[in-house]
Scaffold this active site. Structure first.
Site, PDB file in Angstrom:
ATOM      1  N   SER A 107       0.837  -1.203   0.000  1.00  0.00           N
ATOM      2  CA  SER A 107       0.000   0.000   0.000  1.00  0.00           C
ATOM      3  C   SER A 107       0.875   1.258   0.000  1.00  0.00           C
ATOM      4  O   SER A 107       1.638   1.456  -0.944  1.00  0.00           O
ATOM      5  CB  SER A 107      -0.980  -0.076   1.177  1.00  0.00           C
ATOM      6  OG  SER A 107      -1.913   0.956   1.136  1.00  0.00           O
ATOM      7  N   ASP A 157      -9.934  -3.911  -5.562  1.00  0.00           N
ATOM      8  CA  ASP A 157      -9.311  -2.932  -4.657  1.00  0.00           C
ATOM      9  C   ASP A 157     -10.086  -1.615  -4.714  1.00  0.00           C
ATOM     10  O   ASP A 157     -10.160  -0.991  -5.771  1.00  0.00           O
ATOM     11  CB  ASP A 157      -7.849  -2.724  -5.105  1.00  0.00           C
ATOM     12  CG  ASP A 157      -7.051  -1.881  -4.122  1.00  0.00           C
ATOM     13  OD1 ASP A 157      -7.669  -1.072  -3.391  1.00  0.00           O
ATOM     14  OD2 ASP A 157      -5.817  -2.018  -4.101  1.00  0.00           O
ATOM     15  N   HIS A 188      -7.976  -4.491  -1.222  1.00  0.00           N
ATOM     16  CA  HIS A 188      -6.723  -3.772  -0.941  1.00  0.00           C
ATOM     17  C   HIS A 188      -5.843  -4.548   0.035  1.00  0.00           C
ATOM     18  O   HIS A 188      -4.638  -4.336   0.088  1.00  0.00           O
ATOM     19  CB  HIS A 188      -7.033  -2.372  -0.398  1.00  0.00           C
ATOM     20  CG  HIS A 188      -5.840  -1.457  -0.427  1.00  0.00           C
ATOM     21  ND1 HIS A 188      -5.296  -0.991  -1.604  1.00  0.00           N
ATOM     22  CD2 HIS A 188      -5.074  -0.933   0.565  1.00  0.00           C
ATOM     23  CE1 HIS A 188      -4.250  -0.218  -1.333  1.00  0.00           C
ATOM     24  NE2 HIS A 188      -4.101  -0.170  -0.019  1.00  0.00           N
TER      25      HIS A 188
HETATM   26  C1  MLT Z   1      -1.360   6.039  -0.203  1.00  0.00           C
HETATM   27  O1  MLT Z   1      -1.768   7.022   0.396  1.00  0.00           O
HETATM   28  O2  MLT Z   1      -0.160   5.756  -0.354  1.00  0.00           O
HETATM   29  C2  MLT Z   1      -2.413   5.142  -0.778  1.00  0.00           C
HETATM   30  O3  MLT Z   1      -3.647   5.777  -0.793  1.00  0.00           O
HETATM   31  C3  MLT Z   1      -2.475   3.859  -0.043  1.00  0.00           C
HETATM   32  C4  MLT Z   1      -2.814   4.075   1.395  1.00  0.00           C
HETATM   33  O4  MLT Z   1      -1.899   4.301   2.168  1.00  0.00           O
HETATM   34  O5  MLT Z   1      -3.985   3.999   1.751  1.00  0.00           O
END
Ligand code: MLT
Length: 210
Positions: A107, A157, A188
């Protein structure tokens, strides 16, 4: 071994096998340096594990760069934080005697790993990007010739739309990366399929124990 005092709070687990590449573990939003250690142990038994904690706080939750809202990034901060992380990797390599690591990011950690590849192409030996999205709308021209990258996306996701992951894949391929992009029947979150594919990909590169 006691962890050295370096520019990021981090956890370091020394290798128990010398023939396995070190992993740089990069957690998701709200995680910390402990989160991905079990994942590292599962996908690359015996590998050295280097796991920093993101320095940016969002409502108390550690991240690796600032965002304006979900999926909308502060790209100047992305660039600056990628440079800061690259400096930490150089420090840690010297302190612990490590080869260039393979990043394993989840992520937000996958997004900074993608930014590292595109802005600091020499720093990583390769990368596994789990649920990554485009970190920079217009990345600099990077030379990733032959660098192996595994991009694992989730078909359902809710955070990373399919076309965004496809755009990131295009950026990495355009830079010359040897990219394997798989879309799993997942959202996700991490799934068993991610672990299985990550482990097999590391083994195929000869970078993890069979
Ligand atoms: C981010 O902010 O890098 C992406 O939206 C993934 C997350 O951290 O939720």
């Amino acid at each position: 071994m006691t962890d050295a005092v370096l520019s990021f709070v981090h956890r370091f687990e020394p290798a128990t096998r010398q023939d396995v590449a070190p992993l740089l573990l990069l957690h998701g939003t709200g995680g910390d340096e402990n989160d991905l250690i079990p994942l590292g142990d599962m996908i690359a038994p015996g590998a050295a594990l280097l796991s920093p904690r993101g320095k940016v706080l969002e409502g108390g939750m550690p991240r690796f760069f600032r965002r304006l809202r979900e999926g909308v990034f502060d790209e100047d901060d992305v660039r600056a934080r990628a440079a800061e992380l690259a400096a930490f990797i150089a420090e840690a390599r010297a302190a612990y005697g490590l080869a260039a690591p393979i990043a394993v990011g989840f992520s937000n950690g996958a997004n900074i790993a993608a930014a590292l590849l595109l802005t600091q192409p020499k720093v990583l030996a390769g990368a596994i990007l789990i649920r990554a999205m485009v970190p920079l709308a217009v990345p600099p021209a990077a030379d990733l010739a032959g660098k192996r990258v595994l991009l694992l996306s989730g078909a359902t996701d809710p955070i990373v739309p399919e076309n965004n992951a496809v755009r990131l894949a295009g950026q990495l391929r355009a830079a010359g990366a040897d990219l394997d992009h798989r879309t799993l029947p997942a959202g996700h979150g991490l799934s068993q399929g991610d672990l299985t594919l990550a482990r097999a990909w590391l083994q195929a590169s000869g970078r993890a124990a069979a």
